[in-house]
Each structure stands twice: as structure tokens, then as C-alpha cells.
Write a protein that holds these residues in place. Sequence first.
Motif, short mmCIF file in Angstrom:
data_model
loop_
_atom_site.label_atom_id
_atom_site.label_comp_id
_atom_site.label_asym_id
_atom_site.label_seq_id
_atom_site.Cartn_x
_atom_site.Cartn_y
_atom_site.Cartn_z
N LEU A 8 0.82 -1.21 0.00
CA LEU A 8 0.00 0.00 0.00
C LEU A 8 0.85 1.26 0.00
O LEU A 8 2.00 1.26 0.47
N LYS A 9 0.31 2.34 -0.50
CA LYS A 9 0.94 3.65 -0.39
C LYS A 9 0.90 4.11 1.08
O LYS A 9 0.02 3.71 1.84
N LYS A 10 1.83 4.94 1.45
CA LYS A 10 1.84 5.50 2.79
C LYS A 10 0.56 6.33 2.99
O LYS A 10 0.19 7.14 2.14
N GLU A 12 -2.46 5.16 3.04
CA GLU A 12 -3.63 4.52 2.44
C GLU A 12 -4.02 3.27 3.24
O GLU A 12 -3.35 2.89 4.19
N GLY A 13 -5.12 2.65 2.83
CA GLY A 13 -5.61 1.46 3.51
C GLY A 13 -6.37 1.75 4.79
O GLY A 13 -6.46 0.90 5.66
N ARG A 14 -6.95 2.96 4.89
CA ARG A 14 -7.65 3.32 6.13
C ARG A 14 -8.85 2.40 6.38
O ARG A 14 -9.08 1.96 7.50
N THR A 15 -9.61 2.13 5.32
CA THR A 15 -10.77 1.25 5.46
C THR A 15 -10.34 -0.15 5.87
O THR A 15 -10.93 -0.77 6.76
N LEU A 16 -9.30 -0.64 5.23
CA LEU A 16 -8.77 -1.97 5.54
C LEU A 16 -8.33 -2.05 7.00
O LEU A 16 -8.65 -3.01 7.72
N LYS A 17 -7.63 -1.03 7.46
CA LYS A 17 -7.12 -1.03 8.84
C LYS A 17 -8.26 -0.91 9.86
O LYS A 17 -8.11 -1.35 11.00
N ALA A 18 -9.38 -0.34 9.44
CA ALA A 18 -10.52 -0.21 10.34
C ALA A 18 -11.38 -1.46 10.39
O ALA A 18 -12.33 -1.54 11.16
N GLY A 19 -11.05 -2.46 9.53
CA GLY A 19 -11.80 -3.72 9.53
C GLY A 19 -12.53 -4.01 8.24
O GLY A 19 -13.26 -4.99 8.14
N GLU A 27 -4.94 2.85 -4.03
CA GLU A 27 -4.28 2.74 -2.72
C GLU A 27 -2.96 1.98 -2.80
O GLU A 27 -2.25 1.88 -1.80
N ILE A 28 -2.65 1.45 -3.97
CA ILE A 28 -1.52 0.53 -4.10
C ILE A 28 -0.27 1.25 -4.63
O ILE A 28 -0.31 1.96 -5.64
N GLU A 29 0.83 1.03 -3.91
CA GLU A 29 2.12 1.58 -4.32
C GLU A 29 2.79 0.68 -5.34
O GLU A 29 3.29 1.14 -6.38
N SER A 30 2.81 -0.65 -5.05
CA SER A 30 3.51 -1.57 -5.94
C SER A 30 2.98 -2.99 -5.77
O SER A 30 2.35 -3.32 -4.76
N ILE A 31 3.24 -3.80 -6.81
CA ILE A 31 2.95 -5.23 -6.76
C ILE A 31 4.21 -5.94 -7.22
O ILE A 31 4.69 -5.72 -8.34
N THR A 32 4.75 -6.79 -6.36
CA THR A 32 5.97 -7.53 -6.71
C THR A 32 5.66 -9.01 -6.76
O THR A 32 4.90 -9.53 -5.94
N GLY A 33 6.28 -9.70 -7.72
CA GLY A 33 6.05 -11.14 -7.86
C GLY A 33 5.00 -11.42 -8.93
O GLY A 33 4.21 -10.55 -9.31
N GLY A 34 5.00 -12.64 -9.41
CA GLY A 34 4.09 -13.04 -10.46
C GLY A 34 2.71 -13.42 -9.92
O GLY A 34 2.59 -13.97 -8.83
N ASP A 45 1.42 -3.26 4.38
CA ASP A 45 1.37 -1.81 4.51
C ASP A 45 2.64 -1.22 3.87
O ASP A 45 3.57 -1.95 3.51
N PHE A 46 2.69 0.10 3.77
CA PHE A 46 3.81 0.76 3.10
C PHE A 46 5.17 0.40 3.72
O PHE A 46 6.20 0.38 3.05
N ASP A 47 5.15 0.07 5.03
CA ASP A 47 6.40 -0.21 5.74
C ASP A 47 6.69 -1.71 5.84
O ASP A 47 7.59 -2.13 6.56
#
Length: 400
Positions: A8-10, A12-19, A27-34, A45-47
Motif C-alpha cells: 500500500l501507499k503510505k 492509504e488502507g484506512r478502510t482496511l485497517k478499520a476492519g 491505494e496501491i504503491e507496488s505489486i511484486t512477484g508473479g 502496509d507501506f512499511d
Amino acid sequence: MSYAVVTLKKGEGRTLKAGGAWVFDNEIESITGGFTNGSIVLVHDFDGYPMGRGFINQNSKIRVRMMTRDVHQEINEAFLRMRVKNAWEYRKTTVDTSSCRLIFGEADFLPGLTVDKYEDVLVVECLALGMEAFKETIVKLLKEVLAEDGVIIRGVFERSDANERKKEGLPKVKGWIGEPYKTEVEIVENGVHYLVDVENGQKTGFFLDQKYNRLAMQRICKGKRVLDCFTHMGTFALNAGIAGATEVTGLDISDYAVSQATENAKRNGLEDRVIFRCANVFDELPRLAEAGEKYDVVILDPPAFTKSRQATKNAIKGYREINIKGLKLVKDGGYLATCSCSHFMTQELLAKTVREAARSAHKRLRQVEFRTQSPDHPILWAADESYYLKFFIFQVVDEK
């Protein structure tokens, strides 16, 4: 097995974090892997903090739908059995399970999937690509879990024919899962008998979410003259009739709905007191008012006037108009039941709209009660999309 990682971007993901259950594309910074669309991914999360697992679909603005908050949980048959078992145990505790919603998507932690039970028949609606791979396994597990309680399912019909499938890159699907069976089934709800056509009826065949709201109206309608608008299969009208209403009129624009409602009235021996007519409610209510008609109870159960946030302004106009017209037909001291099944028409917005309608109709309102959807359609806090049905009952008093 290695999984792609969605970060996720720094901030972002407020709804996800709230449940909540969704991660949106922006909301997505990157996707790595196939990965392939529909496959399980890890969400960080971003970190780098792990937030769980869900399935991804790049065709959809809802990019990831979460299946579990446990980043180590394998999404296998044992996991799906646990989800199914939990959903069934919850229904056994909270509702009459003869006919009920067994799986309510995100609110049962099985995103994009709906399963309704009509006596011994299941109807499945799948609106998410990632759930397609699990759909038939979940059906099998549901049949097994119900059989443990002596509930034998004779057939399963799929009604994945909603337009939302297009947003997921999915074709519409309608037909049997497993052996064919007769698609009409008789159910009994609140003492009222209905013939449900799971193949041709709206949605999955019947609107189960108003079950206890209909029951609440039985008390209000006893001994009353009742007008039921947007009656569909005659559900509110028949609840009024079986409760002892002296006269009930049901209106719907659909010839098919009116014919079904009329048959249901006969099925309950109510055809002498519960009559259905095909009419455009918006046009018919002013005509009734001009003719001097008055009712002890008016019920407004319209379809969703909006399915998007952008169309909410026009929807408000529709709700205001229909409530003004309905209020003008209620006798002094009578009752109005009014509702919205649109997620975007919030409780506060509906209340404000009805208040404005009452002012325009020169009526005063006393709230009897406020209700929501039946508990088999549980509301998952932070997953706002699971809260959609708002239902008010008012006493209506003339301004004097």
C-alpha cells in the motif's frame, strides 16, 4: 508456495485497517512477484507490515478483496469449511433458517459471494473473479455442513447474471450447479406462503432482507386499510392481510410481479382482501389522492434509485417525490413505512429527505421505530457496502 506482494501507499488502507475488506487500485504503491487475476496475494502496509491475504483482479477498481487477516493462513478447503461453518452457526443463532441468506459476501468474510437458502434449495450469486475458483467447493461444503444438522439440499441454482460481473471481467452465468431440479419452491415466512421462482425471479428469487420488517408491519396493519407500493411479490401486502388488515391494495409496474403476487394471495386464502394492480406508482399515487382516497397505512418499498455515489442527487429527488405522494394518502393518525435499499442513501440522508417530504406535504411525523436488514444480512462495521437497507415506520399527523 510464493505469493505476489501488494504494498500500500503510505497513508492509504484506512478502510482496511478499520476492519474493511477492500483495497482499491489507487491505494496501491507496488505489486511484486508473479500472479494471475483471481489468484491469492499478500497485502503489506507501506512499511512492510503484513495485513493479510486476499485475491487480486486488475480488471476491477476493487483491486484486492481480503479473505483473511492472517498472513500465514492458507486459503484451502479446511479454511473454507471454517468460514461456511461459522456462517451457518451464526444463522442458527440469529434467524429462522427455513429460508435465509447463508453467505453474505464480505460480511461473512467470503467476498463477492452470496448464497440464499429457500427451504431445500440453494441459490448462488458470485460477483468476484477470485471467488469463482472457490464457488463450487463452498457449495459442496455448505451441503455437507447443513447435512450434519439434518438439512438436505436437493438442488443448487446459480444466478450470477448481474451486470456487476462485467466490472470483474466475468461473463454472466445462469443455470444449475449439479443436477437440474424444479426451480419453483414454496417457502413460508412470518406465516405467509410464497412460491419462489429461483430461475426467473429478481436477484436470487426473493427479497429475504425485509423478513423482520414485514413482521413488524403485521402489528401496525391489523384492522387497517393498507396501500403497499412497489409490492413486487406482494410481501408487505400479504403480511398485512394475514395480520388481519380489512383491505389491502398492492401496486407494481411489473405484470409478472402482479401475477405472482396475485397467485401468492390465493395461496394464502387472502384474494378477497388483498388485491394487486399493475400501475406506475409515481403516477398512481396522485390519481388516488385526486380521487379522495385515504389509507390507514401506506408502505413505500421502492427499488434502489441509485447504485452509484454520482447518481445520489437524482435519487434524493426520487425518494422525496415518492414520500410526498405517499404521505398525502395517509389518514390523520395513520402510519407510513418508508425505506431505501441503496447503500449510498445513508440513514441520515434518508431521514433528511423524508423530513423535507413531510414539510412539503404539511404533515408531522412521529417515529415509531427504525430498522435495518434482517440479521442474516449482517452489517460488518467498516465494510460500509454491507449496510444498505434503512426502514422507518412513522405515525403521520396532519398539521393543525
